[in-house]
Design a protein around this motif. Structure first.
Motif, PDB file in Angstrom:
ATOM      1  N   SER A  34       0.816  -1.215   0.000  1.00 18.17           N
ATOM      2  CA  SER A  34       0.000   0.000   0.000  1.00 18.17           C
ATOM      3  C   SER A  34       0.850   1.266   0.000  1.00 18.17           C
ATOM      4  N   ARG A  35       2.167   1.073   0.093  1.00 16.97           N
ATOM      5  CA  ARG A  35       3.080   2.220   0.096  1.00 16.97           C
ATOM      6  C   ARG A  35       4.171   2.007  -0.944  1.00 16.97           C
ATOM      7  N   ALA A  36       4.737   3.077  -1.395  1.00 12.82           N
ATOM      8  CA  ALA A  36       5.919   2.973  -2.255  1.00 12.82           C
ATOM      9  C   ALA A  36       7.113   2.720  -1.350  1.00 12.82           C
ATOM     10  N   LEU A  37       7.846   1.640  -1.615  1.00 12.10           N
ATOM     11  CA  LEU A  37       8.942   1.272  -0.716  1.00 12.10           C
ATOM     12  C   LEU A  37       9.979   2.389  -0.588  1.00 12.10           C
ATOM     13  N   ALA A  38      10.224   3.059  -1.673  1.00 13.94           N
ATOM     14  CA  ALA A  38      11.252   4.093  -1.628  1.00 13.94           C
ATOM     15  C   ALA A  38      10.851   5.275  -0.767  1.00 13.94           C
ATOM     16  N   GLN A  39       9.557   5.416  -0.460  1.00 17.76           N
ATOM     17  CA  GLN A  39       9.106   6.566   0.296  1.00 17.76           C
ATOM     18  C   GLN A  39       8.824   6.247   1.757  1.00 17.76           C
ATOM     19  N   GLN A  40       9.062   4.986   2.173  1.00 13.54           N
ATOM     20  CA  GLN A  40       8.793   4.623   3.552  1.00 13.54           C
ATOM     21  C   GLN A  40       9.762   5.338   4.479  1.00 13.54           C
ATOM     22  N   THR A  41       9.248   5.947   5.548  1.00 18.29           N
ATOM     23  CA  THR A  41      10.097   6.609   6.531  1.00 18.29           C
ATOM     24  C   THR A  41      10.436   5.674   7.671  1.00 18.29           C
ATOM     25  N   SER A  42       9.722   4.573   7.803  1.00 14.41           N
ATOM     26  CA  SER A  42       9.974   3.609   8.853  1.00 14.41           C
ATOM     27  C   SER A  42      10.198   2.241   8.224  1.00 14.41           C
ATOM     28  N   PRO A  43      11.287   1.540   8.577  1.00 13.81           N
ATOM     29  CA  PRO A  43      11.558   0.249   7.954  1.00 13.81           C
ATOM     30  C   PRO A  43      10.558  -0.812   8.406  1.00 13.81           C
ATOM     31  N   THR A  44      10.364  -1.820   7.571  1.00 19.25           N
ATOM     32  CA  THR A  44       9.495  -2.936   7.927  1.00 19.25           C
ATOM     33  C   THR A  44      10.298  -4.190   8.234  1.00 19.25           C
ATOM     34  N   ARG A  45      11.582  -4.173   7.943  1.00 14.77           N
ATOM     35  CA  ARG A  45      12.443  -5.310   8.263  1.00 14.77           C
ATOM     36  C   ARG A  45      13.865  -4.823   8.492  1.00 14.77           C
ATOM     37  N   VAL A  46      14.585  -5.562   9.313  1.00 14.73           N
ATOM     38  CA  VAL A  46      15.994  -5.276   9.573  1.00 14.73           C
ATOM     39  C   VAL A  46      16.794  -6.525   9.234  1.00 14.73           C
ATOM     40  N   ARG A  47      17.807  -6.362   8.416  1.00 20.59           N
ATOM     41  CA  ARG A  47      18.717  -7.450   8.085  1.00 20.59           C
ATOM     42  C   ARG A  47      20.046  -7.175   8.783  1.00 20.59           C
ATOM     43  N   GLY A  48      20.586  -8.173   9.429  1.00 22.44           N
ATOM     44  CA  GLY A  48      21.847  -7.936  10.108  1.00 22.44           C
ATOM     45  C   GLY A  48      22.310  -9.123  10.920  1.00 22.44           C
ATOM     46  N   THR A  49      23.153  -8.833  11.921  1.00 24.46           N
ATOM     47  CA  THR A  49      23.785  -9.859  12.750  1.00 24.46           C
ATOM     48  C   THR A  49      23.380  -9.670  14.204  1.00 24.46           C
ATOM     49  N   VAL A  50      23.024 -10.761  14.857  1.00 26.70           N
ATOM     50  CA  VAL A  50      22.671 -10.687  16.275  1.00 26.70           C
ATOM     51  C   VAL A  50      23.896 -10.293  17.087  1.00 26.70           C
ATOM     52  N   GLU A  51      23.746  -9.237  17.889  1.00 25.62           N
ATOM     53  CA  GLU A  51      24.810  -8.793  18.779  1.00 25.62           C
ATOM     54  C   GLU A  51      24.618  -9.368  20.182  1.00 25.62           C
ATOM     55  N   ALA A  52      23.356  -9.355  20.653  1.00 23.86           N
ATOM     56  CA  ALA A  52      23.084  -9.831  22.006  1.00 23.86           C
ATOM     57  C   ALA A  52      21.593 -10.064  22.179  1.00 23.86           C
ATOM     58  N   VAL A  53      21.274 -10.913  23.154  1.00 26.65           N
ATOM     59  CA  VAL A  53      19.891 -11.117  23.583  1.00 26.65           C
ATOM     60  C   VAL A  53      19.859 -10.911  25.091  1.00 26.65           C
ATOM     61  N   ASP A  54      19.049  -9.945  25.539  1.00 27.83           N
ATOM     62  CA  ASP A  54      18.930  -9.637  26.961  1.00 27.83           C
ATOM     63  C   ASP A  54      17.448  -9.625  27.321  1.00 27.83           C
ATOM     64  N   GLY A  55      16.980 -10.715  27.911  1.00 24.01           N
ATOM     65  CA  GLY A  55      15.560 -10.820  28.204  1.00 24.01           C
ATOM     66  C   GLY A  55      14.760 -10.834  26.915  1.00 24.01           C
ATOM     67  N   ASP A  56      13.854  -9.867  26.765  1.00 24.23           N
ATOM     68  CA  ASP A  56      13.048  -9.808  25.547  1.00 24.23           C
ATOM     69  C   ASP A  56      13.576  -8.777  24.558  1.00 24.23           C
ATOM     70  N   VAL A  57      14.821  -8.342  24.742  1.00 21.75           N
ATOM     71  CA  VAL A  57      15.422  -7.355  23.841  1.00 21.75           C
ATOM     72  C   VAL A  57      16.494  -8.022  22.981  1.00 21.75           C
ATOM     73  N   LEU A  58      16.316  -7.902  21.680  1.00 25.87           N
ATOM     74  CA  LEU A  58      17.266  -8.427  20.704  1.00 25.87           C
ATOM     75  C   LEU A  58      18.040  -7.263  20.108  1.00 25.87           C
ATOM     76  N   THR A  59      19.367  -7.298  20.236  1.00 25.84           N
ATOM     77  CA  THR A  59      20.212  -6.244  19.672  1.00 25.84           C
ATOM     78  C   THR A  59      20.851  -6.756  18.393  1.00 25.84           C
ATOM     79  N   VAL A  60      20.650  -5.987  17.328  1.00 23.06           N
ATOM     80  CA  VAL A  60      21.104  -6.387  15.999  1.00 23.06           C
ATOM     81  C   VAL A  60      22.008  -5.301  15.420  1.00 23.06           C
ATOM     82  N   LYS A  61      23.112  -5.723  14.815  1.00 24.13           N
ATOM     83  CA  LYS A  61      23.933  -4.810  14.017  1.00 24.13           C
ATOM     84  C   LYS A  61      23.425  -4.921  12.585  1.00 24.13           C
ATOM     85  N   SER A  62      22.774  -3.861  12.109  1.00 24.46           N
ATOM     86  CA  SER A  62      22.177  -3.924  10.778  1.00 24.46           C
ATOM     87  C   SER A  62      23.256  -3.953   9.707  1.00 24.46           C
ATOM     88  N   ARG A  63      22.870  -4.316   8.493  1.00 28.34           N
ATOM     89  CA  ARG A  63      23.853  -4.368   7.411  1.00 28.34           C
ATOM     90  C   ARG A  63      24.375  -2.982   7.061  1.00 28.34           C
TER      91      ARG A  63
END
Length: 218
Positions: A34-63
């Motif tokens: 329903s949106r043009a991907l190039a105009q999105q101001t908020s991402p819908t997915r993050v691709r990257g590497t897991v840095e840490a998991v602390d409880g329910d918080v996942l820290t990711v280093k994005s690409r």
């Protein structure tokens, strides 16, 4: 408990998990289309590497090199991604293919993922995608596959049309397997599907994680 009942129980659980994933994916794809991907101001997915998991918080280093903290929902779905052979794609397989236009006008696959049967129909159709500039994601059924010297040509059909997809021999081909939060270890390569909350933070209710060091190619 008899062994055959245990196996059936595991298959049933996986099928229910994949069915849930399919519903979530359809909802997300409907929002994205329903949106043009190039105009999105908020991402819908993050691709990257897991840095840490602390409880329910996942820290990711994005690409892109950014540190992203994601709140994992209690019902978060985790799916593993594993390699499979190009020759395993058969007529009737339901696949997702990310393609980019070739210089001759052909649609060249950047990756192909094969859906398990329980996920057949997920996001069926063709739409712009954010993996690469000018890329398109097409989820469709393979109607014909022709093997060549350097790969395969797939004719895929979806409800609104069809497309010829050229898959080189070195194109990544993957499929989904059951996963859980224990797969989200530091160093694991993931795709997290995210939603921005009113306070500006992000949450995720589904993550695809590469197995055996694999980077999910989609």
């Amino acid at each position: 408990m008899p062994i055959h009942r245990t196996r059936l129980s595991r298959r049933s659980l996986f099928s229910r998990s994949l069915a849930g994933f399919a519903l979530l994916a359809l909802s997300s794809l409907a929002l994205s289309s329903s949106r043009a991907l190039a105009q999105q101001t908020s991402p819908t997915r993050v691709r990257g590497t897991v840095e840490a998991v602390d409880g329910d918080v996942l820290t990711v280093k994005s690409r892109a090199g950014e540190d992203v903290k994601l709140h994992m929902t209690a019902d978060m779905l985790v799916l593993g991604i594993i390699k499979m052979a190009l020759s395993d794609i058969k007529v009737g397989s339901f696949v997702g293919a990310t393609t980019v236009p070739g210089p001759d006008g052909s649609q060249n696959a950047v990756e192909v993922h094969v859906f398990p049967e329980a996920m057949r129909g997920t996001g069926e159709g063709s739409r712009p995608y954010d993996l690469r500039p000018n890329s398109t994601m097409t989820n469709a059924t393979v109607e014909q596959t022709v093997a060549g010297n350097d790969g395969h040509t797939l004719m895929v059909k979806y409800k609104d049309g069809e497309k010829k997809v050229v898959v080189a021999a070195d194109t990544p081909v993957v499929t989904y397997v059951p996963g859980d939060k224990s797969d989200l270890k530091p160093g694991a390569k993931i795709i997290a599907f995210i939603k921005k909350l009113p306070d500006g933070s992000f949450e995720t209710n589904r993550v695809s994680v590469g197995r055996d060091g694999l980077t999910p190619p989609m």
